[in-house]
Design a protein around this motif. Structure first.
Motif, mmCIF file in Angstrom:
data_model
loop_
_atom_site.group_PDB
_atom_site.id
_atom_site.type_symbol
_atom_site.label_atom_id
_atom_site.label_comp_id
_atom_site.label_asym_id
_atom_site.label_seq_id
_atom_site.Cartn_x
_atom_site.Cartn_y
_atom_site.Cartn_z
ATOM 1 N N SER A 153 110.983 -23.038 -18.876
ATOM 2 C CA SER A 153 110.882 -21.908 -18.922
ATOM 3 C C SER A 153 109.670 -21.141 -19.087
ATOM 4 C CB SER A 153 111.862 -21.217 -19.964
ATOM 5 O OG SER A 153 111.234 -22.075 -21.561
ATOM 6 N N GLY A 154 109.303 -21.485 -18.035
ATOM 7 C CA GLY A 154 107.484 -20.768 -17.780
ATOM 8 C C GLY A 154 105.845 -21.547 -18.496
ATOM 9 N N THR A 155 107.091 -22.736 -18.477
ATOM 10 C CA THR A 155 105.947 -23.106 -19.437
ATOM 11 C C THR A 155 105.565 -24.948 -19.197
ATOM 12 O OG1 THR A 155 106.130 -22.584 -21.923
ATOM 13 C CG2 THR A 155 104.140 -23.829 -22.188
ATOM 14 N N TYR A 156 104.379 -25.414 -18.914
ATOM 15 C CA TYR A 156 104.344 -26.793 -18.251
ATOM 16 C C TYR A 156 103.646 -27.468 -18.941
ATOM 17 C CZ TYR A 156 104.943 -23.790 -13.961
ATOM 18 O OH TYR A 156 105.375 -23.424 -13.264
ATOM 19 N N GLU A 157 104.076 -28.977 -19.847
ATOM 20 C CA GLU A 157 103.703 -29.726 -20.270
ATOM 21 C C GLU A 157 103.507 -30.474 -19.491
ATOM 22 O OE1 GLU A 157 106.473 -30.696 -24.631
ATOM 23 O OE2 GLU A 157 106.248 -32.402 -23.372
ATOM 24 N N LEU A 158 101.926 -31.258 -19.983
ATOM 25 C CA LEU A 158 101.262 -32.212 -19.241
ATOM 26 C C LEU A 158 101.064 -33.245 -20.027
ATOM 27 C CD1 LEU A 158 100.909 -29.360 -17.319
ATOM 28 C CD2 LEU A 158 98.797 -30.675 -16.704
ATOM 29 N N ALA A 159 102.099 -34.477 -19.772
ATOM 30 C CA ALA A 159 101.711 -35.558 -20.500
ATOM 31 C C ALA A 159 101.039 -36.694 -19.677
ATOM 32 C CB ALA A 159 103.185 -35.980 -21.128
ATOM 33 N N PHE A 160 100.114 -36.817 -20.112
ATOM 34 C CA PHE A 160 99.103 -37.741 -19.751
ATOM 35 C C PHE A 160 98.826 -38.933 -20.498
ATOM 36 C CE2 PHE A 160 95.727 -34.988 -17.670
ATOM 37 C CZ PHE A 160 95.771 -33.433 -18.100
ATOM 38 N N GLN A 161 98.600 -40.043 -19.500
ATOM 39 C CA GLN A 161 99.066 -41.526 -20.181
ATOM 40 C C GLN A 161 97.109 -41.954 -19.509
ATOM 41 O OE1 GLN A 161 101.971 -43.575 -19.192
ATOM 42 N NE2 GLN A 161 101.922 -44.737 -20.548
ATOM 43 N N ILE A 175 90.606 -47.810 -23.547
ATOM 44 C CA ILE A 175 91.088 -46.496 -23.512
ATOM 45 C C ILE A 175 92.465 -46.477 -23.825
ATOM 46 C CG2 ILE A 175 90.882 -43.711 -23.341
ATOM 47 C CD1 ILE A 175 88.603 -44.446 -25.057
ATOM 48 N N ASP A 176 92.722 -46.214 -24.401
ATOM 49 C CA ASP A 176 95.033 -46.528 -24.461
ATOM 50 C C ASP A 176 94.800 -45.012 -25.017
ATOM 51 O OD1 ASP A 176 97.173 -46.772 -24.502
ATOM 52 O OD2 ASP A 176 97.512 -48.851 -25.346
ATOM 53 N N ALA A 177 96.118 -44.090 -24.630
ATOM 54 C CA ALA A 177 95.961 -42.936 -25.342
ATOM 55 C C ALA A 177 97.449 -41.626 -24.286
ATOM 56 C CB ALA A 177 94.975 -41.868 -25.159
ATOM 57 N N GLN A 178 97.932 -41.676 -24.871
ATOM 58 C CA GLN A 178 98.655 -40.364 -24.340
ATOM 59 C C GLN A 178 97.589 -38.726 -24.991
ATOM 60 O OE1 GLN A 178 101.780 -42.236 -25.803
ATOM 61 N NE2 GLN A 178 102.775 -43.556 -23.822
ATOM 62 N N CYS A 179 98.100 -38.192 -24.230
ATOM 63 C CA CYS A 179 98.152 -36.526 -24.765
ATOM 64 C C CYS A 179 98.939 -35.539 -23.907
ATOM 65 C CB CYS A 179 96.121 -36.462 -24.755
ATOM 66 S SG CYS A 179 95.432 -37.678 -24.761
ATOM 67 N N THR A 180 99.012 -34.664 -24.928
ATOM 68 C CA THR A 180 99.350 -33.025 -24.154
ATOM 69 C C THR A 180 98.745 -32.070 -23.510
ATOM 70 O OG1 THR A 180 101.360 -34.262 -24.602
ATOM 71 C CG2 THR A 180 101.795 -32.218 -24.159
ATOM 72 N N LEU A 181 99.467 -30.983 -22.220
ATOM 73 C CA LEU A 181 98.800 -30.673 -22.201
ATOM 74 C C LEU A 181 99.690 -29.122 -21.988
ATOM 75 C CD1 LEU A 181 95.534 -28.778 -21.844
ATOM 76 C CD2 LEU A 181 96.458 -29.280 -19.669
ATOM 77 N N ARG A 182 99.101 -28.001 -22.456
ATOM 78 C CA ARG A 182 100.938 -27.117 -22.151
ATOM 79 C C ARG A 182 100.160 -26.067 -21.311
ATOM 80 N NH1 ARG A 182 104.753 -28.560 -25.804
ATOM 81 N NH2 ARG A 182 102.731 -29.026 -27.735
#
Ligand SMILES: [Zn+2]
Length: 182
Positions: A53-61, A81-88
């Motif tokens: 609904s209008g938002t995009y969730e970008l899950a980075f690995q 480096i071993d990480a998971q991050c999220t950008l909205r």
């Protein structure tokens, strides 16, 4: 800028609610981004974009290693480096970044995530980063003469390998040796 065009994520024309991207970033990526902390590295990057609904969730690995400077000896060292991050991300009138959500102009509908990849990676570097004990060239001077010799020959054979089983075995040897000497 051209070198990083491959990191554009097209949000507006997503044909399904989930899209995945995959990149391998190397030294060329880090020199193109021109970030202050990292100049070299090798990372596998995967992004899963989820539209709700209008938002995009970008899950980075992010997985791999980057080169940083050892705080103790100022020589380059490898930082895993071993990480998971999220950008909205949302679409709006103008570009905006309030820390939690990035707004990109709806008329463009795309976001270039190269800098986000860099920032997420840089965030993984611990405040204090030094070679592990026994692997730092500046460390050998404080060891006993015996183990310093072993350390020097180790350093020669270790090359660039971040984690060499031979090294670990010898390190244990050196450690046990120096503890029994005392
Ligand atoms: Zn060091």
């Amino acid at each position: 800028m051209g070198k990083l065009d491959g990191y554009i994520v097209d949000l507006k024309s997503m044909t399904s609610d989930t899209v995945s991207y995959r990149w391998h970033t190397d030294n060329d990526f880090f020199s193109a981004v021109q970030g202050p902390e990292i100049q070299r590295g090798s990372l596998d990057v995967a992004i899963r974009v989820k539209r709700t609904s209008g938002t995009y969730e970008l899950a980075f690995q992010l997985q791999g290693e980057v080169e940083v400077t050892c705080d103790r000896c100022l020589e380059p060292m490898s930082q895993p480096i071993d990480a998971q991050c999220t950008l909205r991300v949302t679409l709006g009138d103008d570009y905006a970044d309030d820390g939690d959500v990035v707004t990109v102009p709806e008329r463009e509908g795309t976001i270039n995530v190269a800098w986000n990849i860099y920032e997420f990676t840089a965030l993984q570097i611990p405040l204090r980063h030094v070679h592990p004990d026994g692997k730092c060239p500046a460390w050998s001077s404080s060891l006993s003469p015996d183990s310093a010799g072993a350390e020097a020959s180790l350093r020669e054979s270790s090359g660039e390998a971040a984690s060499d089983p031979r090294w670990d075995a010898l390190k244990k040897l050196v450690n046990s040796k120096s503890s029994t000497v005392k």
